[in-house]
Design a protein around this motif. Sequence first.
Motif, PDB file in Angstrom:
ATOM      1  N   TYR A 240       0.833  -1.197   0.000  1.00 31.17           N
ATOM      2  CA  TYR A 240       0.000   0.000   0.000  1.00 31.17           C
ATOM      3  C   TYR A 240       0.873   1.254   0.000  1.00 31.17           C
ATOM      4  CZ  TYR A 240      -3.432   3.461   1.493  1.00 31.17           C
ATOM      5  OH  TYR A 240      -4.233   4.573   1.571  1.00 31.17           O
ATOM      6  N   GLU A 241       1.816   1.347   0.945  1.00 32.00           N
ATOM      7  CA  GLU A 241       2.749   2.474   0.985  1.00 32.00           C
ATOM      8  C   GLU A 241       3.946   2.105   1.853  1.00 32.00           C
ATOM      9  OE1 GLU A 241       1.412   6.006   2.887  1.00 32.00           O
ATOM     10  OE2 GLU A 241       0.653   4.989   4.682  1.00 32.00           O
ATOM     11  N   VAL A 242       5.030   2.853   1.674  1.00 31.61           N
ATOM     12  CA  VAL A 242       6.226   2.729   2.501  1.00 31.61           C
ATOM     13  C   VAL A 242       6.797   4.134   2.689  1.00 31.61           C
ATOM     14  CG1 VAL A 242       7.632   2.224   0.450  1.00 31.61           C
ATOM     15  CG2 VAL A 242       8.521   1.704   2.722  1.00 31.61           C
ATOM     16  N   GLN A 243       7.171   4.458   3.932  1.00 34.55           N
ATOM     17  CA  GLN A 243       7.694   5.791   4.231  1.00 34.55           C
ATOM     18  C   GLN A 243       8.768   5.700   5.317  1.00 34.55           C
ATOM     19  OE1 GLN A 243       4.739   8.400   5.924  1.00 34.55           O
ATOM     20  NE2 GLN A 243       3.695   6.738   6.988  1.00 34.55           N
ATOM     21  N   VAL A 244       9.667   6.676   5.292  1.00 28.71           N
ATOM     22  CA  VAL A 244      10.774   6.736   6.253  1.00 28.71           C
ATOM     23  C   VAL A 244      10.311   7.524   7.479  1.00 28.71           C
ATOM     24  CG1 VAL A 244      13.147   7.492   6.647  1.00 28.71           C
ATOM     25  CG2 VAL A 244      12.475   6.612   4.400  1.00 28.71           C
ATOM     26  N   LEU A 245      10.323   6.883   8.639  1.00 25.45           N
ATOM     27  CA  LEU A 245       9.963   7.562   9.885  1.00 25.45           C
ATOM     28  C   LEU A 245      11.166   8.272  10.507  1.00 25.45           C
ATOM     29  CD1 LEU A 245       7.616   4.914  11.561  1.00 25.45           C
ATOM     30  CD2 LEU A 245       6.993   6.870  10.133  1.00 25.45           C
ATOM     31  N   GLU A 246      12.320   7.610  10.504  1.00 22.58           N
ATOM     32  CA  GLU A 246      13.558   8.195  11.035  1.00 22.58           C
ATOM     33  C   GLU A 246      14.657   7.960  10.014  1.00 22.58           C
ATOM     34  OE1 GLU A 246      14.490   6.681  14.859  1.00 22.58           O
ATOM     35  OE2 GLU A 246      12.576   7.277  15.774  1.00 22.58           O
ATOM     36  N   SER A 247      15.232   9.049   9.509  1.00 23.46           N
ATOM     37  CA  SER A 247      16.244   8.942   8.465  1.00 23.46           C
ATOM     38  C   SER A 247      17.582   8.494   9.052  1.00 23.46           C
ATOM     39  CB  SER A 247      16.415  10.288   7.759  1.00 23.46           C
ATOM     40  OG  SER A 247      17.477  10.242   6.832  1.00 23.46           O
ATOM     41  N   SER A 248      18.401   7.900   8.205  1.00 26.26           N
ATOM     42  CA  SER A 248      19.747   7.483   8.612  1.00 26.26           C
ATOM     43  C   SER A 248      20.749   8.622   8.518  1.00 26.26           C
ATOM     44  CB  SER A 248      20.220   6.327   7.727  1.00 26.26           C
ATOM     45  OG  SER A 248      20.315   6.757   6.369  1.00 26.26           O
TER      46      SER A 248
END
Length: 297
Positions: A240-248
């Motif tokens: 459905y979707e994918v998102q970055v919650l905390e970036s590296s």
Amino acid sequence: MNSPALPPELSDYGVRPADRLGFTLFLAAVLHAALILGVSFTLVPPSQISKTLEITLSTFKSKEAPKEADFLAQDNQQGSGTLDKKAAPKTTEQALFQDKEVKRITLPTAPAPKTKQEAPKAAVATTAPKQQKTQVKQEETKPQPDARKAPAFDSEQLSAEISGLEAELAQQQQLYAKRPKIHRLNAASTMRDKGAWYKDEWRKKVERVGNLNYPDEARRQRIYGSLRLLVSINRDGSLYEVQVLESSGQPLLDQAALRIVRLSAPFAPFTGDLSDIDRLEIIRTWRFERGDKLSSK
């Protein structure tokens, strides 16, 4: 014993050893007499010894210097007084104690003179006489009854409004019933949680695809880090979707993680405990570790 024989030249003149001894003693006596009589001792008179004088302080100054001074001082002073023998000048006062050390004495500072404070002047205030006001009694007003009439209700209009509210409520209930049932799984889930088995199989698949498609640029530059992703999956297993919650902190790793999740889709459809769920959300931390390895926690 026989006496030693003399040489022929001495025996001719008749010189005997006794004669030689006597001549030697005679010469010694003459030399001693010359030394004793020729050397004389004279007494040298001692040189005149300079006269020493003690040093003192004079109490006054004389114009003429004394012929015979008894002491040395900073000024000339003629001797005087009633004493038969010489005496050093001294003060007529006698100290109560004696001390060999010179001690500095600091005089106490004089206190500052006190200034007289002037008494505050009394201020004279006058008050003007106030004008007396006479209170005027206001006439009490009696409350008047409200002359407005009670609203008249129309039964037909009221029933129409109630019917409209019921229809709106029924529509909202239908929309609420059509909402998808979403279940969220995070890293704290265990095998006994609902959908934990699905999450574990999903993790293994993403790690396998990620290690096969590890980003070449990150491998060459040796860039490592971790990030946190939220992946939402539909009932049929589609993404459905994918998102970055905390970036590296590395855009290269963030984009690589999103690409790996998209390559891993589609996933297995929901069964068992997840059969009544419309959408599943999985939140996990992904790490790009040394050795070019992708792992999840």
